[in-house]
Write a protein that holds these residues in place. Structure first.
Motif, PDB file in Angstrom:
ATOM      1  N   SER A  99       0.825  -1.192   0.000  1.00  0.00           N
ATOM      2  CA  SER A  99       0.000   0.000   0.000  1.00  0.00           C
ATOM      3  C   SER A  99       0.862   1.246   0.000  1.00  0.00           C
ATOM      4  N   TRP A 100       0.220   2.365  -0.347  1.00  0.00           N
ATOM      5  CA  TRP A 100       0.905   3.657  -0.415  1.00  0.00           C
ATOM      6  C   TRP A 100       0.274   4.609   0.595  1.00  0.00           C
ATOM      7  N   SER A 101       1.124   5.140   1.477  1.00  0.00           N
ATOM      8  CA  SER A 101       0.689   6.209   2.365  1.00  0.00           C
ATOM      9  C   SER A 101       1.885   7.119   2.587  1.00  0.00           C
ATOM     10  N   GLY A 102       2.321   7.732   1.484  1.00  0.00           N
ATOM     11  CA  GLY A 102       3.511   8.557   1.526  1.00  0.00           C
ATOM     12  C   GLY A 102       4.750   7.797   1.080  1.00  0.00           C
ATOM     13  N   SER A 103       4.744   6.525   1.265  1.00  0.00           N
ATOM     14  CA  SER A 103       5.783   5.618   0.786  1.00  0.00           C
ATOM     15  C   SER A 103       5.163   4.227   0.697  1.00  0.00           C
ATOM     16  N   TRP A 104       5.824   3.343  -0.004  1.00  0.00           N
ATOM     17  CA  TRP A 104       5.276   1.994  -0.151  1.00  0.00           C
ATOM     18  C   TRP A 104       5.513   1.197   1.129  1.00  0.00           C
ATOM     19  N   SER A 105       4.516   0.434   1.484  1.00  0.00           N
ATOM     20  CA  SER A 105       4.629  -0.457   2.637  1.00  0.00           C
ATOM     21  C   SER A 105       5.497  -1.647   2.267  1.00  0.00           C
ATOM     22  N   PRO A 106       5.888  -2.433   3.255  1.00  0.00           N
ATOM     23  CA  PRO A 106       6.535  -3.707   2.924  1.00  0.00           C
ATOM     24  C   PRO A 106       5.578  -4.575   2.127  1.00  0.00           C
ATOM     25  N   ASP A 107       6.116  -5.533   1.403  1.00  0.00           N
ATOM     26  CA  ASP A 107       5.285  -6.484   0.673  1.00  0.00           C
ATOM     27  C   ASP A 107       4.665  -7.485   1.627  1.00  0.00           C
ATOM     28  N   TYR A 108       3.404  -7.771   1.373  1.00  0.00           N
ATOM     29  CA  TYR A 108       2.727  -8.847   2.078  1.00  0.00           C
ATOM     30  C   TYR A 108       2.470  -9.973   1.086  1.00  0.00           C
ATOM     31  N   TRP A 109       2.590 -11.207   1.565  1.00  0.00           N
ATOM     32  CA  TRP A 109       2.428 -12.375   0.698  1.00  0.00           C
ATOM     33  C   TRP A 109       1.449 -13.359   1.299  1.00  0.00           C
ATOM     34  N   GLY A 110       0.730 -14.031   0.431  1.00  0.00           N
ATOM     35  CA  GLY A 110      -0.085 -15.148   0.873  1.00  0.00           C
ATOM     36  C   GLY A 110       0.749 -16.405   0.973  1.00  0.00           C
ATOM     37  N   GLN A 111       0.090 -17.499   1.335  1.00  0.00           N
ATOM     38  CA  GLN A 111       0.806 -18.755   1.560  1.00  0.00           C
ATOM     39  C   GLN A 111       1.037 -19.526   0.264  1.00  0.00           C
ATOM     40  N   GLY A 112       0.362 -19.124  -0.785  1.00  0.00           N
ATOM     41  CA  GLY A 112       0.521 -19.765  -2.084  1.00  0.00           C
ATOM     42  C   GLY A 112      -0.511 -20.842  -2.331  1.00  0.00           C
ATOM     43  N   THR A 113      -0.835 -21.039  -3.595  1.00  0.00           N
ATOM     44  CA  THR A 113      -1.745 -22.108  -4.008  1.00  0.00           C
ATOM     45  C   THR A 113      -1.150 -22.795  -5.234  1.00  0.00           C
ATOM     46  N   GLN A 114      -1.162 -24.117  -5.207  1.00  0.00           N
ATOM     47  CA  GLN A 114      -0.510 -24.889  -6.272  1.00  0.00           C
ATOM     48  C   GLN A 114      -1.411 -24.993  -7.490  1.00  0.00           C
ATOM     49  N   VAL A 115      -0.855 -24.692  -8.641  1.00  0.00           N
ATOM     50  CA  VAL A 115      -1.530 -24.914  -9.921  1.00  0.00           C
ATOM     51  C   VAL A 115      -0.698 -25.919 -10.715  1.00  0.00           C
ATOM     52  N   THR A 116      -1.312 -27.027 -11.077  1.00  0.00           N
ATOM     53  CA  THR A 116      -0.625 -28.050 -11.854  1.00  0.00           C
ATOM     54  C   THR A 116      -1.391 -28.285 -13.144  1.00  0.00           C
ATOM     55  N   VAL A 117      -0.704 -28.116 -14.264  1.00  0.00           N
ATOM     56  CA  VAL A 117      -1.315 -28.325 -15.573  1.00  0.00           C
ATOM     57  C   VAL A 117      -0.669 -29.567 -16.181  1.00  0.00           C
ATOM     58  N   SER A 118      -1.450 -30.625 -16.261  1.00  0.00           N
ATOM     59  CA  SER A 118      -0.905 -31.895 -16.724  1.00  0.00           C
ATOM     60  C   SER A 118      -2.029 -32.779 -17.225  1.00  0.00           C
ATOM     61  N   SER A 119      -1.701 -33.595 -18.212  1.00  0.00           N
ATOM     62  CA  SER A 119      -2.670 -34.567 -18.708  1.00  0.00           C
ATOM     63  C   SER A 119      -2.468 -35.905 -18.018  1.00  0.00           C
TER      64      SER A 119
END
Length: 119
Positions: A99-119
């Motif tokens: 976020s921006w409030s005069g300067s950028w905040s630190p980055d926040y991250w989620g825990q991640g979600t796996q995407v697998t593309v395979s036949s």
């Protein structure tokens, strides 16, 4: 503090579709940038798409025309609609917020979600 929770990943065949969601909670500012990143095994995390509170959207070239990033401000939720998925899209997808409030905040991250593309 901001908490991010991703969902919607899974196993899909090549050519299929998935929609990822990222629900944000906590101290959400009115001026922000959110994005989706992904990390495949043995590779660095890469930017997939970003969206700002002002509506500016950017995509990495490899997903243009196939992925769509969007947000629902009322729900504090960001989405990534993915079509025509390819095996090379296989990765853990992470949600990012700052976020921006005069300067950028630190980055926040989620825990991640796996995407697998395979036949």
């Amino acid at each position: 503090q901001v908490q991010l929770v991703e969902s919607g990943g899974g196993l899909v065949q090549p050519g299929g579709s998935l929609r990822l969601s990222c629900a944000a909670s906590g101290s959400i500012f009115s001026i922000y940038a959110m994005g989706w990143y992904r990390q495949a095994p043995g590779k660095q995390r890469e930017l997939v798409a970003t969206i700002t509170s002002g509506g500016r959207i950017n995509y990495v070239d490899s997903v243009k025309g196939r992925f769509t990033i969007s947000r629902d401000n009322a729900k504090n939720t960001m989405y990534l609609q993915m079509h025509s998925l390819k095996p090379e899209d296989t990765a853990v997808y992470y949600c990012n917020y700052r976020s921006w409030s005069g300067s950028w905040s630190p980055d926040y991250w989620g825990q991640g979600t796996q995407v697998t593309v395979s036949s």
